[in-house]
Design a protein around this motif. Structure first.
Motif, short mmCIF file in Angstrom:
data_model
loop_
_atom_site.label_atom_id
_atom_site.label_comp_id
_atom_site.label_asym_id
_atom_site.label_seq_id
_atom_site.Cartn_x
_atom_site.Cartn_y
_atom_site.Cartn_z
N SER A 71 6.33 -71.43 46.34
CA SER A 71 5.53 -72.25 47.24
C SER A 71 5.96 -72.04 48.67
O SER A 71 7.13 -71.70 48.93
CB SER A 71 5.65 -73.74 46.87
N TYR A 73 5.89 -74.55 50.60
CA TYR A 73 6.28 -75.91 50.96
C TYR A 73 7.48 -76.33 50.10
O TYR A 73 7.55 -76.00 48.92
CB TYR A 73 5.12 -76.88 50.73
N THR A 77 5.51 -79.41 47.86
CA THR A 77 4.82 -80.59 48.36
C THR A 77 4.49 -80.47 49.84
O THR A 77 5.37 -80.33 50.68
CB THR A 77 5.67 -81.86 48.13
N GLN A 78 3.21 -80.60 50.16
CA GLN A 78 2.75 -80.68 51.54
C GLN A 78 2.40 -82.14 51.82
O GLN A 78 1.38 -82.65 51.38
CB GLN A 78 1.51 -79.81 51.76
N TYR A 79 3.25 -82.82 52.56
CA TYR A 79 3.00 -84.22 52.90
C TYR A 79 2.06 -84.32 54.10
O TYR A 79 2.06 -83.45 54.99
CB TYR A 79 4.32 -84.93 53.25
N ASN A 96 -0.28 -83.03 48.93
CA ASN A 96 -0.86 -81.92 48.17
C ASN A 96 0.28 -81.20 47.45
O ASN A 96 1.37 -81.07 47.99
CB ASN A 96 -1.57 -80.94 49.09
N LEU A 174 -4.62 -79.43 54.30
CA LEU A 174 -4.29 -78.07 53.88
C LEU A 174 -4.83 -77.05 54.86
O LEU A 174 -4.11 -76.12 55.27
CB LEU A 174 -4.85 -77.82 52.48
N ASP A 177 -2.92 -77.10 58.20
CA ASP A 177 -1.53 -76.64 58.14
C ASP A 177 -1.41 -75.52 57.12
O ASP A 177 -0.44 -75.45 56.37
CB ASP A 177 -0.62 -77.82 57.77
N PRO A 179 -0.47 -72.18 55.43
CA PRO A 179 0.73 -71.39 55.74
C PRO A 179 0.49 -69.91 56.03
O PRO A 179 1.43 -69.17 56.25
CB PRO A 179 1.57 -71.56 54.47
#
Length: 305
Positions: A71, A73, A77-79, A96, A174, A177, A179
């Motif tokens: 991942s 994140y 986890t993407q807060y 997410n 998402l 931000d 990636p």
């Protein structure tokens, strides 16, 4: 002797086709177990930040970890924070859950997603959201399981999105931000309600906007009657019949990212306490996810530069 050889050849061909069909299936037992758990009373309808939502997050993260997904994140986890326009409440640390499988032939990305949140408690009723959208989340995990074992040519990102029911907040976060440069995304696959339909129809929405995606889907659908793959619900000006902005894929589409949204037409149990595991159609669900898998396999080859 010749008849015996011919018979053996026919058996071998049939076995080969059967093996190939089995090879392009997800783990059906796990698929059903996942939707059953996600739609259980233990998870309380998975409203963002509820105890049930936190349990769903944990369940999805543990699956990604067991599959060996990476991942971008920490802890998958993407807060993100957001304000719900309906009640004015600010939600902090919605999440997410994001897993990743690097491609073997290209750094271009296929994003596969489904939202895991639902409505939770509404008055005296618990709205558990089996079809909407425990089904899409379970399907996403099943597809991740397949491609963890059968490495894709494109990189694939698998995302369980939060807070779709509160204005697609997880998808907004998402995209805001993301990636990687969004230009790396070849297609966004969104699954929202894929476990039941009395007419045996599964829609692939988006080909009006991105017609280059349609030949792959038509090839996959050829000769496949269960379920029937349908097109449409994406023509501008058709009002409520246009699903272009109906779910999380809209956030990618608004940035010019091609999408296909797999889903069914609304049923009488939509957003009611009757949308429970016992009312899904397991054989339809399994076949629908296998069809989506076949579509992904086709895109993975057809969209190479």
């Amino acid at each position: 002797m010749h008849k015996r050889l011919a018979f053996c050849f026919i058996v071998l061909v049939c076995w080969s086709f059967s093996f190939a069909a089995q090879a392009q299936q997800v783990d059906h037992d796990q698929l059903i177990a996942d939707i059953k758990y996600l739609a259980s009373e233990e998870l309380e309808g998975r409203k963002p930040l509820s105890e049930g939502s936190l349990k769903a997050r944990k369940y999805i993260k543990e699956r990604f970890q067991s599959l060996g997904l990476t991942s971008q994140y920490t802890d998958y986890t993407q807060y993100f924070d957001f304000t719900n326009r309906r009640d004015g409440r600010t939600y902090q640390k919605a999440a997410n859950i994001v897993g990743f499988i690097p491609g073997t032939e290209t750094e271009k990305i296929i994003v596969i997603m489904g939202h895991y949140d639902h409505l939770g408690q509404r008055g005296e009723e618990m709205i558990l959201g089996a079809d909407d959208n425990a089904s899409g989340t379970a399907a996403m995990m099943a597809l991740a399981g397949y491609f963890a074992k059968n490495k894709p040519k494109h990189s694939m990102m698998f995302v369980a999105l939060d807070a779709e029911e509160m204005g697609m907040q997880g998808a907004r976060a998402l995209v805001a931000d993301f990636p990687f440069p969004l230009e790396q995304v070849r297609v966004n696959i969104n699954m929202d309600m894929v476990s039941r339909n009395d007419d045996n129809e599964l829609y692939a929405v988006g080909t009006h906007h991105y017609p280059f995606l349609k030949p792959s889907l038509e090839r996959v659908a050829e000769g496949r009657l269960f379920p029937k793959l349908m097109f449409g619900h994406d023509v501008p000006g058709s009002g409520s019949q246009d699903w272009t902005n109906a779910s999380d894929h809209a956030q990618f589409h608004q940035k010019g990212v091609p999408f296909i949204y797999f889903g069914v037409e609304d049923h009488p149990d939509y957003h009611t306490a009757r949308d429970i595991f016992e009312n899904i159609q397991p054989e339809f669900f399994k076949a629908a996810v296998d069809l989506i898998l076949a579509s992904l396999i086709a895109f993975d080859s057809d969209l190479l530069d």
